[in-house]
Design an enzyme around this catalytic site. Structure first.
Site, PDB file in Angstrom:
ATOM      1  N   LYS A 179      41.114  38.819  30.215  1.00 51.09           N
ATOM      2  CA  LYS A 179      41.927  40.022  30.427  1.00 51.09           C
ATOM      3  C   LYS A 179      42.359  40.061  31.883  1.00 51.09           C
ATOM      4  O   LYS A 179      41.562  40.366  32.766  1.00 51.09           O
ATOM      5  CB  LYS A 179      41.178  41.306  30.089  1.00 51.09           C
ATOM      6  CG  LYS A 179      42.197  42.448  29.950  1.00 51.09           C
ATOM      7  CD  LYS A 179      41.662  43.820  30.220  1.00 51.09           C
ATOM      8  CE  LYS A 179      41.570  44.182  31.673  1.00 51.09           C
ATOM      9  NZ  LYS A 179      42.851  44.279  32.378  1.00 51.09           N
ATOM     10  N   GLU A 255      31.596  39.463  40.782  1.00 51.30           N
ATOM     11  CA  GLU A 255      32.114  39.144  42.127  1.00 51.30           C
ATOM     12  C   GLU A 255      32.896  40.374  42.577  1.00 51.30           C
ATOM     13  O   GLU A 255      33.951  40.683  42.025  1.00 51.30           O
ATOM     14  CB  GLU A 255      32.987  37.898  42.073  1.00 51.30           C
ATOM     15  CG  GLU A 255      32.177  36.699  41.596  1.00 51.30           C
ATOM     16  CD  GLU A 255      32.820  35.348  41.874  1.00 51.30           C
ATOM     17  OE1 GLU A 255      34.037  35.291  42.079  1.00 51.30           O
ATOM     18  OE2 GLU A 255      32.081  34.354  41.868  1.00 51.30           O
ATOM     19  N   CYS A 289      39.151  39.884  49.077  1.00 51.01           N
ATOM     20  CA  CYS A 289      37.760  40.359  49.085  1.00 51.01           C
ATOM     21  C   CYS A 289      37.015  39.813  50.284  1.00 51.01           C
ATOM     22  O   CYS A 289      36.111  40.447  50.822  1.00 51.01           O
ATOM     23  CB  CYS A 289      37.057  39.949  47.799  1.00 51.01           C
ATOM     24  SG  CYS A 289      37.189  38.186  47.458  1.00 51.01           S
ATOM     25  N   GLU A 383      35.957  49.355  52.289  1.00 54.27           N
ATOM     26  CA  GLU A 383      36.885  48.247  52.021  1.00 54.27           C
ATOM     27  C   GLU A 383      38.282  48.837  51.920  1.00 54.27           C
ATOM     28  O   GLU A 383      38.606  49.514  50.941  1.00 54.27           O
ATOM     29  CB  GLU A 383      36.504  47.545  50.710  1.00 54.27           C
ATOM     30  CG  GLU A 383      37.401  46.369  50.409  1.00 54.27           C
ATOM     31  CD  GLU A 383      37.122  45.711  49.066  1.00 54.27           C
ATOM     32  OE1 GLU A 383      36.984  46.414  48.051  1.00 54.27           O
ATOM     33  OE2 GLU A 383      37.053  44.462  49.027  1.00 54.27           O
TER      34      GLU A 383
HETATM   35  P1  NAD Z   1      39.311  46.743  39.564  1.00 52.91           P
HETATM   36  O1  NAD Z   1      37.832  46.801  39.476  1.00 52.91           O
HETATM   37  O2  NAD Z   1      40.074  48.003  39.603  1.00 52.91           O
HETATM   38  O3  NAD Z   1      39.913  45.943  38.313  1.00 52.91           O
HETATM   39  C1  NAD Z   1      39.542  44.615  38.033  1.00 52.91           C
HETATM   40  C2  NAD Z   1      39.712  44.350  36.557  1.00 52.91           C
HETATM   41  O4  NAD Z   1      38.787  45.157  35.831  1.00 52.91           O
HETATM   42  C3  NAD Z   1      41.090  44.684  35.999  1.00 52.91           C
HETATM   43  O5  NAD Z   1      41.433  43.694  35.056  1.00 52.91           O
HETATM   44  C4  NAD Z   1      40.862  46.032  35.320  1.00 52.91           C
HETATM   45  O6  NAD Z   1      41.748  46.285  34.262  1.00 52.91           O
HETATM   46  C5  NAD Z   1      39.444  45.865  34.805  1.00 52.91           C
HETATM   47  N1  NAD Z   1      38.708  47.098  34.594  1.00 52.91           N
HETATM   48  C6  NAD Z   1      38.818  48.268  35.264  1.00 52.91           C
HETATM   49  N2  NAD Z   1      37.930  49.175  34.775  1.00 52.91           N
HETATM   50  C7  NAD Z   1      37.244  48.563  33.774  1.00 52.91           C
HETATM   51  C8  NAD Z   1      36.215  48.957  32.887  1.00 52.91           C
HETATM   52  N3  NAD Z   1      35.690  50.185  32.912  1.00 52.91           N
HETATM   53  N4  NAD Z   1      35.745  48.064  31.994  1.00 52.91           N
HETATM   54  C9  NAD Z   1      36.256  46.808  31.949  1.00 52.91           C
HETATM   55  N5  NAD Z   1      37.246  46.377  32.751  1.00 52.91           N
HETATM   56  C10 NAD Z   1      37.736  47.236  33.661  1.00 52.91           C
HETATM   57  O7  NAD Z   1      39.629  45.823  40.815  1.00 52.91           O
HETATM   58  P2  NAD Z   1      41.056  45.461  41.423  1.00 52.91           P
HETATM   59  O8  NAD Z   1      41.591  46.655  42.122  1.00 52.91           O
HETATM   60  O9  NAD Z   1      41.900  44.790  40.387  1.00 52.91           O
HETATM   61  O10 NAD Z   1      40.667  44.323  42.478  1.00 52.91           O
HETATM   62  C11 NAD Z   1      40.367  44.566  43.803  1.00 52.91           C
HETATM   63  C12 NAD Z   1      38.868  44.489  44.032  1.00 52.91           C
HETATM   64  O11 NAD Z   1      38.392  43.207  43.622  1.00 52.91           O
HETATM   65  C13 NAD Z   1      38.470  44.624  45.482  1.00 52.91           C
HETATM   66  O12 NAD Z   1      37.336  45.438  45.589  1.00 52.91           O
HETATM   67  C14 NAD Z   1      38.120  43.188  45.879  1.00 52.91           C
HETATM   68  O13 NAD Z   1      37.233  43.070  46.957  1.00 52.91           O
HETATM   69  C15 NAD Z   1      37.534  42.675  44.618  1.00 52.91           C
HETATM   70  N6  NAD Z   1      37.577  41.213  44.600  1.00 52.91           N
HETATM   71  C16 NAD Z   1      36.400  40.527  44.702  1.00 52.91           C
HETATM   72  C17 NAD Z   1      36.423  39.135  44.732  1.00 52.91           C
HETATM   73  C18 NAD Z   1      35.161  38.337  44.839  1.00 52.91           C
HETATM   74  O14 NAD Z   1      35.212  37.140  44.600  1.00 52.91           O
HETATM   75  N7  NAD Z   1      34.032  38.932  45.170  1.00 52.91           N
HETATM   76  C19 NAD Z   1      37.643  38.459  44.642  1.00 52.91           C
HETATM   77  C20 NAD Z   1      38.811  39.210  44.542  1.00 52.91           C
HETATM   78  C21 NAD Z   1      38.775  40.596  44.517  1.00 52.91           C
END
Ligand code: NAD
Length: 482
Positions: A179, A255, A289, A383
């Site tokens: 997804k 992650e 991130c 962040e």
């Molecule tokens: P997000 O958590 O809002 O969304 C990520 C994914 O999760 C999306 O596909 C979203 O639709 C899904 N999602 C949201 N709520 C959900 C739920 N309740 N159940 C299942 N799926 C759900 O994150 P974002 O805004 O897309 O990404 C940015 C964040 O990701 C930042 O905090 C960044 O630091 C982190 N990030 C971490 C890494 C790493 O490797 N540690 C890499 C890239 C980004």
């Protein structure tokens, strides 16, 4: 919503399909701020359909049974196809989230293809342990595929992070429901199509489009038919997913977010420190991130460092992300732009100084350099996920290690020093999953990747991905000693 827009459907069981109750959401180009596609709005039922397809492909299909070498052949073919379609794949992410084409086509896509090549070879070449036992038995270990993998990814490195999950999962014989983030549906769709072109059987890689809460994302985390959940995204979402997965005792790899410390010691090579510090916070408009967003510069070099960082920020080429020379595009969405902009109000509340930057055109934020903010304030702790470098002075090594570790995150840290002993000493003391010394973002795919604290649970990469995406099994045989 205009019917003239191209449609991005789901890919389920080898077919491009609409949602069971056909509905769409808009895919917005953040540079033009215009819709560029209609995306199938998946529901929990669509996710269940995709899970059922992956379940069938795992329980009865050829993929888990065909062996590592045969799978590796398909995965290398997929990597070939990705390389041949680099422009199209790169443009998909550029138009979805505004990341410059120089980064998508020329960095993320080649790395995504390499994810497939690396994990295909890694699985094919991996060996289990042989355990001759002095009790008259012989033991050995096997790595068996775990089953159906749910992969949920964010929008900041769409294709690269999707393939970081999908490639090892597939190489080890699992089937997958991917997804992608709702803001970046296009490259995942292209990946799903290329997988079939490469010869992957139906149901092995399903791509379901839509949102998280009360939508496909949530359904993937609640299903008892899923065997592994690999998630990259915000720490808060990670908590929700871990709680959902706990109900079925499904292992999760998380992650999550970061607030990387970047330490510039007084003995640093200043040109190296400025160049890499700028890359670490401004690349991809800070939507990384691993961003080095908390910069600690030694008092004796503080003024020089800030001045040179400001000059570097002001020289960055800013504009249309489809232009090959552009270094910085807009932020990925209107919502995210609003979030990042709100930190300029926080900056004022905290009495900080803005040396350069601030809002750009449209949903863009110019590379910004900030000082004079309190260590315990929100600028230093949260962040921001935007191109805002916060620079704080320090005096001693002891003090700066304390600052760096004083965070709920722990994804990565960066340090600049020409003193070898200090480099080793400080690296060992930093509470972070990755430490870079005099460089940034360099990755060996065999290395553990993940975070401490709110930055994640578990590690992926090389053998760490193998541990997560397989069920290691021990076999012990009695030997008739005659
Ligand atoms: P997000 O958590 O809002 O969304 C990520 C994914 O999760 C999306 O596909 C979203 O639709 C899904 N999602 C949201 N709520 C959900 C739920 N309740 N159940 C299942 N799926 C759900 O994150 P974002 O805004 O897309 O990404 C940015 C964040 O990701 C930042 O905090 C960044 O630091 C982190 N990030 C971490 C890494 C790493 O490797 N540690 C890499 C890239 C980004």
């Amino acid at each position: 919503m205009s019917d003239d827009l191209p449609v991005i459907p789901h890919i389920i069981d080898g077919e491009e399909v609409e949602s069971l109750e056909p509905a769409y959401f808009e895919d917005i180009n953040p540079y033009t701020r215009e819709p560029r596609a209609r995306v199938a709005l998946g529901t929990q039922r669509d996710a269940e359909r995709a899970i059922d397809s992956a379940r069938r492909a795992f329980d009865t299909g050829p993929w888990p049974r065909m062996g590592y070498a045969a799978r590796a052949t398909v995965l290398h073919r997929l990597a070939d196809l990705m390389e041949s379609k680099a422009e199209e794949l790169g443009m998909a992410d550029t138009l979805d989230m505004g990341k410059p084409i120089a980064l998508t086509t020329h960095h993320d896509v080649p790395r995504s293809a390499r994810n497939f090549r690396f994990f295909a070879d890694h699985a094919a070449l991996s060996t289990g342990d042989q355990l001759p036992m002095d009790t008259g038995h012989h033991g050995y270990s096997l790595f068996e595929p775990a089953g159906v993998v749910a992969a949920i990814s964010p929008w900041n490195f769409p294709l690269m992070l999707e393939t970081w999950k999908v490639a090892p999962a597939l190489a080890w014989g699992n089937t997958v429901v991917l997804k992608p983030a709702e803001d970046t549906p296009a490259s995942a769709h292209l990946l799903g199509r290329l997988a079939f072109e490469a010869g992957m059987p139906p149901g092995v890689l399903n791509v379901v489009q839509g949102f998280g809460p009360n939508a496909p994302g949530e359904a993937l985390t609640r299903s008892p038919k899923v065997d592994r959940i690999t998630f990259t995204g915000e720490s808060g979402t990670g908590r929700i997913i871990a709680a959902a997965a706990a109900k079925n005792l499904v292992p999760v790899s998380l992650e999550l977010g970061g607030k990387g410390a970047n330490i510039v010691f007084d003995d640093a090579d200043m040109s190296t420190a400025v160049e890499w510090s700028a890359k670490a916070i401004f690349t991809n408009s800070g939507q990384v991130c691993l961003a080095g967003s908390r910069i600690y510069a030694h008092v004796s070099v503080f003024d020089e460092f800030v001045e040179r960082l400001v000059a570097t920020a002001e020289a960055m080429r800013f504009g249309d992300p489809t232009h090959p020379d552009t270094e910085l595009g807009p932020l990925a969405s209107k919502e995210h732009y609003a979030k990042v902009m709100s930190y300029f109000d926080v900056l004022v509340e905290e009495g900080g100084t803005l040396h350069t930057g601030g809002p750009g055109d449209g949903w863009a934020v110019r590379p910004s350099v900030v000082t004079n903010v309190p260590l315990t304030g929100r600028m230093c702790r949260e962040e921001i996920f935007g191109p805002i470098a916060v620079v704080v002075p320090f005096t001693t090594e002891e003090e700066v290690v304390g600052h760096a570790n004083d965070t709920r995150y722990g994804l990565n840290a960066i340090l600049f020093t020409e003193n070898l002993s200090r480099a080793h000493r400080v690296s060992a003391r930093l509470r972070a999953g990755t430490v870079w010394v005099n460089c940034f973002f360099v990755r060996d795919l065999r290395a553990p990747f993940g975070g401490v604290g709110d930055s994640g649970v578990g590690r992926e990469g090389g053998n760490f991905s193998r541990e997560f995406f397989t069920e290691p099994k021990a076999v012990v045989m009695a030997i008739d000693r005659g």
